[in-house]
Scaffold this active site. Structure first.
Site, short mmCIF file in Angstrom:
data_model
loop_
_atom_site.label_atom_id
_atom_site.label_comp_id
_atom_site.label_asym_id
_atom_site.label_seq_id
_atom_site.Cartn_x
_atom_site.Cartn_y
_atom_site.Cartn_z
CD GLU A 54 -0.46 -4.01 5.07
OE1 GLU A 54 0.21 -3.99 4.67
OE2 GLU A 54 -1.69 -3.39 5.96
CE LYS A 127 0.18 -2.41 0.12
NZ LYS A 127 0.47 -1.37 1.75
CB CYS A 172 -3.09 -2.53 3.52
SG CYS A 172 -3.26 -1.60 3.88
#
Length: 312
Positions: A54, A127, A172
């Site tokens: 990321e 995300k 993440c």
């Protein structure tokens, strides 16, 4: 001739995967140079794909800094990453690029981009889960990703043509939401989950590896987790420990404390099938029952301590 044919048919289907670790800063040019060297290392070791962490493009010194440095996916920086994949003829996972949103003056997307070995974009995942946390009571940071990042609205799974296998994309903090990965497995049969991350030093030390192993075990898939590592600026430090987990929950590759670096593992697709056949948990799931719970109240106060522990 037929013996040779059958022998070839018995060869297991495998791929070589590289997972990367780096310490990005706000310097996009320096970060690109690091990524280039990691890609070259992976290619020299005959890897089929490399997963970068990321924010491999940059980590800003503030949310304002991050916004100002962002580019659209049609911008020059993404073109250079696409050229890199094309030049080395390797698939690349760019986990969490800062994607500029046309018309927005305050927010960007945190976008996982999957490139094929000709530099074409094969998948985009923005995300979904925003990292809004307050760990000040334990000496950790206070972060509110939603103030500068717009959440995505769709899950993305990508077919990996050379092996005809399915790759689930995430980023993440998504790792903390098992429903996401269960849905990937249930609806697409995903064989690998890519989890590029920049876990904080505090949360990573406590939760990084256990969560990765849990997602691999629950879904009987390989989990490939590239990671940011070390101190990026005065305010931010990442845990590192990039790794690859197999469908049985074993760590099969892990980066050392050194950054930048890569770790490599062989992805054995026949082993995925073996694990799933031996323990067919997705055939045993009972989704029609999961839901509202009948709750009968507290344990009786008349139970002695031993009985209480056995009841629990």
């Amino acid at each position: 001739t037929w013996a040779l044919f059958y022998k070839r048919m018995e060869v297991k289907r495998r791929a070589w995967m590289a997972v990367a670790q780096m310490t990005a800063t706000r310097d996009r040019e320096a970060n690109f140079g690091i990524c280039s060297s990691l890609v070259q290392m992976a290619k020299e070791r005959n890897c089929d794909m490399i997963c970068l962490p990321e924010a491999c493009d940059y980590i800003g010194d503030s949310s304002t800094d991050s916004f100002e440095l962002a580019e659209p996916l049609t911008g020059p920086l993404m073109s250079r990453y696409r050229d890199l994949a094309r030049q080395h003829k390797i698939w690349m996972s760019l986990g969490g690029i800062h994607e500029k949103i046309e018309g927005s003056e305050t927010q960007i997307y945190n976008t996982h981009v999957l490139l094929d070995d000709s530099g074409e974009i094969r998948g985009l995942y923005r995300k979904i889960h925003m990292f809004d946390i307050d760990l000040s009571s334990t000496g950790g940071p206070v972060l509110k990703e939603s103030s500068s990042t717009r959440k995505g609205q769709e899950m993305t799974a990508v077919n990996w043509p050379p092996w005809n296998k399915t790759i689930a994309l995430s980023v993440c903090y998504d790792l903390r939401f098992p429903e996401l990965y269960l849905s990937y497995r249930q609806h697409t049969g995903s064989h690998l989950a890519l989890v590029p991350a920049a876990f904080t030093a505090a949360t990573g030390k406590a939760h990084w590896e256990p969560l990765l192993r849990a997602r691999a075990i629950e879904n009987q898939m390989y989990v490939v987790a590239a990671a940011q590592s070390g101190r990026h600026n005065a305010k931010r430090e990442s845990h590192g420990n990039a790794m690859i987990i197999d469908p049985w929950g074993r760590v099969v590759a892990c980066c050392s404390d050194k950054s930048p670096s890569i770790a490599i593992a062989e992805i054995d697709f026949d082993y995925i099938d073996e694990v799933r056949r031996g323990m067919p948990v997705f055939e045993h799931r009972q989704p029609e029952i999961y839901g509202p719970v009948t709750y009968t109240g507290k344990l009786s106060t008349t139970l002695d301590d031993k009985e209480k522990s056995e009841a629990v």
